[in-house]
Motif scaffolding. Structure first.
Motif, PDB file in Angstrom:
ATOM      1  N   UNK A 250       0.845  -1.198   0.000  1.00  0.00           N
ATOM      2  CA  UNK A 250       0.000   0.000   0.000  1.00  0.00           C
ATOM      3  C   UNK A 250       0.882   1.250   0.000  1.00  0.00           C
ATOM      4  N   UNK A 251       1.180   1.811  -1.194  1.00  0.00           N
ATOM      5  CA  UNK A 251       2.025   3.007  -1.248  1.00  0.00           C
ATOM      6  C   UNK A 251       1.390   4.157  -0.470  1.00  0.00           C
ATOM      7  N   UNK A 252       2.232   4.866   0.276  1.00  0.00           N
ATOM      8  CA  UNK A 252       1.673   5.889   1.157  1.00  0.00           C
ATOM      9  C   UNK A 252       2.725   6.927   1.524  1.00  0.00           C
TER      10      UNK A 252
ATOM     11  N   UNK B 231       5.244   9.139   7.758  1.00  0.00           N
ATOM     12  CA  UNK B 231       5.183   7.704   7.461  1.00  0.00           C
ATOM     13  C   UNK B 231       5.155   7.517   5.943  1.00  0.00           C
ATOM     14  N   UNK B 232       6.033   6.643   5.438  1.00  0.00           N
ATOM     15  CA  UNK B 232       6.087   6.345   4.015  1.00  0.00           C
ATOM     16  C   UNK B 232       6.066   4.840   3.794  1.00  0.00           C
ATOM     17  N   UNK B 233       5.402   4.427   2.720  1.00  0.00           N
ATOM     18  CA  UNK B 233       5.397   3.017   2.331  1.00  0.00           C
ATOM     19  C   UNK B 233       5.706   2.944   0.842  1.00  0.00           C
TER      20      UNK B 233
ATOM     21  N   UNK C 276       7.739   3.218  -6.056  1.00  0.00           N
ATOM     22  CA  UNK C 276       8.995   3.298  -5.320  1.00  0.00           C
ATOM     23  C   UNK C 276       9.023   4.640  -4.596  1.00  0.00           C
ATOM     24  N   UNK C 277       9.907   4.748  -3.630  1.00  0.00           N
ATOM     25  CA  UNK C 277      10.131   6.012  -2.933  1.00  0.00           C
ATOM     26  C   UNK C 277      11.448   6.604  -3.411  1.00  0.00           C
TER      27      UNK C 277
ATOM     28  N   UNK D 185       6.785   9.863  -3.892  1.00  0.00           N
ATOM     29  CA  UNK D 185       6.303   8.539  -4.276  1.00  0.00           C
ATOM     30  C   UNK D 185       6.286   8.460  -5.794  1.00  0.00           C
ATOM     31  N   UNK D 186       7.082   7.537  -6.349  1.00  0.00           N
ATOM     32  CA  UNK D 186       7.136   7.351  -7.795  1.00  0.00           C
ATOM     33  C   UNK D 186       6.165   6.248  -8.199  1.00  0.00           C
ATOM     34  N   UNK D 187       5.386   6.498  -9.252  1.00  0.00           N
ATOM     35  CA  UNK D 187       4.476   5.484  -9.784  1.00  0.00           C
ATOM     36  C   UNK D 187       4.807   5.244 -11.245  1.00  0.00           C
TER      37      UNK D 187
END
Length: 278
Positions: A205-207, A220-222, A232-233, A242-244
């Motif tokens: 779960x990207x966050x 907080x990062x995921x 990816x971060x 946050x890279x998508x």
């Protein structure tokens, strides 16, 4: 393609060795960046589902790009997760620019960043529940194959693709979140330890969000995953982003090298060998 210089990149939950892994996309992404530090935050190789009969060239391509990063001066940290927990017995091993560890604390621009996979907060990876988690993981891999078949049919009739696996994973994550309160547990513990950032993976779960309580706050990062979200971060210019992955930004993925046609001599040799075996 010019490579983007990035200070730190964090990826997790690649699950190499499974049908759901988006290895081709990840390889394209790795080829597009030049990170000073690459952090592999768990579940990179899926030892739970590993099979000698399935580890295609595209999956090997990811490992090749990681090795390429190491040989070109990138510091690579491999943080173990639950699916690659077999590596935890070698935690602390260091070879050149590569290090294997269970967790990592970095000071980046005078700010402390705590990085770990996150399965320590998940009750489904402990005791008898671990067997059920492995069983569910196998079922999830089968669902990926069914989903691809359905999307092939939908594409043929001009309908939009669906992601059954993503919907089911989101439902599972909601249930797990209620039981374990994963994000809040990680954030509150990081606040208590006086960290500015806490980075996890594990729950796909990207966050990126700020968590506050009476003791303070933390970002907080995921990093998400490379099964459904392809995220990816990236830390660059003193900011975490946050890279998508967007396939339209990587046109070289669609270009397939044409196989060289055999010349006359090769044909003659093959015919001669056939006659001998006949």
């Amino acid at each position: 393609m010019d490579k983007r210089p990035i200070d730190v990149v964090v990826i997790s939950d690649v699950h190499l060795g499974t049908y759901g892994c988006k290895a081709k996309e990840l390889t394209a992404y790795l080829k597009s960046i030049a990170p000073s530090m690459l952090i592999l935050n768990g579940d990179i190789i899926d030892a739970w589902q590993f099979s000698k009969s399935y580890f295609p060239a595209t999956h090997l391509g990811v490992i090749k790009e990681i090795i390429h990063c190491i040989t070109n001066g990138t510091r690579v940290f491999y943080i173990t997760g639950n699916h690659d927990e077999v590596l935890r017995r070698y935690s602390g091993c260091r070879v050149g620019n590569f290090m294997l560890t269970d967790k990592l604390v970095l000071e980046i621009d005078n700010k402390l960043t705590w990085i770990f996979h996150g399965d320590v907060f998940d009750n489904t990876t402990k005791g008898s529940a671990k067997f059920l988690a492995k069983l569910g993981s196998t079922g999830y891999g089968a669902l990926i194959l069914v989903n691809r078949f359905i999307n092939t049919i939908l594409r043929c009739i001009g309908r939009e693709r669906v992601s059954l696996s993503k919907k089911i994973m989101e439902g599972v994550n909601k249930a797990v979140s209620k039981i374990n309160d994963f994000e809040m547990t990680a954030a509150e513990l990081a606040i208590k330890k006086k960290y500015e950032y806490v980075i996890c993976g594990h729950i796909h779960k990207p966050q990126k969000r700020i968590v506050r309580n009476e003791e303070g706050d933390v970002t907080y990062l995921n990093s998400g995953d490379w099964v459904e979200h392809c995220t990816a971060l990236e830390y660059c210019k003193k900011e975490w982003k946050l890279f998508e992955f967007d396939p339209s930004n990587f046109p070289e993925m669609k270009v397939e090298k044409e196989r060289p046609r055999p010349d006359v001599v090769t044909d003659e040799i093959s015919y001669y060998i056939s006659s001998l075996t006949g």
